[in-house]
Design an enzyme around this catalytic site. Structure first.
Site, PDB file in Angstrom:
ATOM      1  N   TYR A 141       8.775  18.670  45.560  1.00 15.27           N
ATOM      2  CA  TYR A 141       7.467  18.121  45.163  1.00 15.27           C
ATOM      3  C   TYR A 141       6.390  19.208  45.073  1.00 15.27           C
ATOM      4  CZ  TYR A 141       9.269  13.378  45.988  1.00 15.27           C
ATOM      5  OH  TYR A 141       9.992  12.211  45.948  1.00 15.27           O
ATOM      6  N   LYS A 192      22.396  17.684  50.391  1.00 13.43           N
ATOM      7  CA  LYS A 192      23.336  17.621  49.263  1.00 13.43           C
ATOM      8  C   LYS A 192      23.930  19.027  49.159  1.00 13.43           C
ATOM      9  CE  LYS A 192      25.063  15.310  45.748  1.00 13.43           C
ATOM     10  NZ  LYS A 192      26.024  14.217  45.933  1.00 13.43           N
ATOM     11  N   ASP A 224      23.844  10.864  49.072  1.00 12.49           N
ATOM     12  CA  ASP A 224      24.372   9.666  48.393  1.00 12.49           C
ATOM     13  C   ASP A 224      25.092   8.772  49.395  1.00 12.49           C
ATOM     14  OD1 ASP A 224      25.992  11.910  48.520  1.00 12.49           O
ATOM     15  OD2 ASP A 224      27.106  11.491  46.695  1.00 12.49           O
ATOM     16  N   ASP A 248      11.604  10.627  50.972  1.00  9.55           N
ATOM     17  CA  ASP A 248      10.746   9.670  50.271  1.00  9.55           C
ATOM     18  C   ASP A 248      11.569   8.424  49.913  1.00  9.55           C
ATOM     19  OD1 ASP A 248       8.717   8.566  48.815  1.00  9.55           O
ATOM     20  OD2 ASP A 248       8.725  10.049  47.194  1.00  9.55           O
ATOM     21  N   ASP A 252      11.780   4.586  52.244  1.00 12.33           N
ATOM     22  CA  ASP A 252      11.398   3.300  51.634  1.00 12.33           C
ATOM     23  C   ASP A 252      12.559   2.317  51.687  1.00 12.33           C
ATOM     24  OD1 ASP A 252       8.847   4.040  51.122  1.00 12.33           O
ATOM     25  OD2 ASP A 252       8.890   3.545  48.984  1.00 12.33           O
TER      26      ASP A 252
END
Ligand code: NAD
Length: 359
Positions: A141, A192, A224, A248, A252
């Site tokens: 980000y 990952k 994943d 992020d 959620d």
């Protein structure tokens, strides 16, 4: 020496729910003999109305001097036509960046009494208690270079940079290991590393740090798989730590396992353990001023403040138990109401938590 808490109630339901958290703080202060001084300031629309900016330099200076900030929520339709740089949310973003709040702690807690609110089966989620530690100020980000460029062929190409320095990984991992020590003693690092070099470095550093925390059981999981496991068997997790983007998304997802936004607290910490504590939800202008808001996310944010910035574990535990006790009594605000329960107002819910803490 007394600890300093700066209270920034903000807009919408913020002042109503912060008032309930302050009632609770008052009781735990005397029950546990805590030396805490509280000051109050304006942020968001409330500050815009009085000072013309969503956060004044004075309030920011006050925040930097405090041990912790108890934050309500900001924003609302009244300020929607403000220019971007003057939106109420800018006050919140400025506090995060100026104070270097790089560690975002988002618990996904589901009190067994509210298990019906989840979209998953009762037995999968009853008693769920996960803490997601998300790196908040780095990763893809913020990485440079970034942008959209036009190639020689005339085709446009968007690009971002996923970058983490060793020191950034170490400081967030430290927060996560220490949080695991204060909770169930298990930490899952999510990456990952089979595809991305930056997260292979992440895994290597977190693994190395594991030997300094022999009381924490460390495991690693690809993102994943972590997403799949969160909806398959969420109770297998205690603390999860991950980078900004994965965090992020996963936080959620985990929050929604609980199904009740009015119950979820959060914390953002910096390197010296100063923190800002706020509910996950916004200012709920649709119910502001009507006594309908659920104050429990704010009250649980206060419990996090006592646990993580002030180290007052017993007081934090007592607040969390009191919240569970009022749910046992069948008391519910409108957002978590269900058949057979008694619907109460914002202040009645706060009073009930206070009564449990006194009994
Ligand atoms: P919201 O979280 O404020 O509300 C979403 C829905 O959940 C609404 O129906 C609301 O009534 C309900 N709700 C939220 N908190 C509740 C509570 N404690 N008790 C009962 N019901 C509750 O999200 P939104 O409507 O998208 O945003 C409203 C305003 O809040 C906007 O201005 C937005 O920018 C701002 N916002 C602020 C923050 C923050 O301060 N950290 C976070 C998100 C949104």
């Amino acid at each position: 020496m007394s600890k300093q808490i700066l209270c920034l109630p903000g807009d919408g339901i913020g002042p109503e729910i912060v008032a309930e958290a302050l009632k609770v703080l008052d009781v735990v202060k005397s029950r546990f003999g805590l030396a805490i001084e509280i000051s109050e300031g304006l942020v968001g629309g409330a500050s815009l109305d009085v000072h013309g900016v969503p956060l004044t330099d004075e309030t920011l200076a006050e925040a930097k001097k405090s041990d912790a900030i108890l934050f309500g929520s900001v924003g609302g339709p009244k300020w929607d036509d403000q220019p971007m740089m003057n939106r109420p949310e800018r006050g919140l973003l400025k506090l995060r960046s100026e104070m270097g709040l790089f560690a975002n702690l988002r618990p996904a807690m589901l009190f067994p009494q509210l298990a019906e609110a989840s979209s998953l089966k009762h037995e999968r989620v009853a008693g769920l208690d996960i803490l997601i530690v998300r790196e908040l100020t780095g990763g893809i980000y913020f990485g440079e270079p970034r942008g959209v460029r036009t190639l020689e062929s005339g085709e446009r190409e968007g690009y971002n940079t996923y970058v983490y320095r060793e020191s950034e990984i170490k400081r967030i991992a430290k927060v996560a290991f220490e949080a695991a020590q204060k909770r169930g003693g298990r930490l899952t690092s999510v990456d990952k590393s089979n595809v991305l070099e930056v997260t292979a470095l992440w895994r290597e550093i977190v693994s190395d740090m594991g030997s300094d925390y022999s009381d924490v059981e460390l495991s690693h999981m690809y993102v994943d798989n972590a997403a799949m496991q969160l909806v398959r068997e969420p109770k297998q997790f205690d603390v999860m730590v991950t980078g900004n983007m994965f965090g992020d998304i996963l936080s959620d997802c985990a929050a929604m396992l609980t199904g009740s936004i009015g119950m979820l607290p959060s914390a953002s910490l910096n390197e010296v353990n100063q923190g800002m504590y706020e509910p996950v939800h916004g200012s709920a202008p649709d119910i502001a001023g009507q006594g309908k808001a659920n104050p429990l996310a704010q009250i649980l944010s206060l419990a996090m403040l006592l646990r993580y910035s002030l180290g007052e574990i017993a007081a934090a535990d007592a607040i969390e138990k009191a919240v569970s006790d009022v749910l046992d009594q069948g008391l519910r605000t409108g957002d978590i109401a269900s058949e057979g329960c008694t619907q109460v107002s914002t202040s009645e819910m706060g009073d009930a938590v206070v009564a449990c803490l006194k009994s």
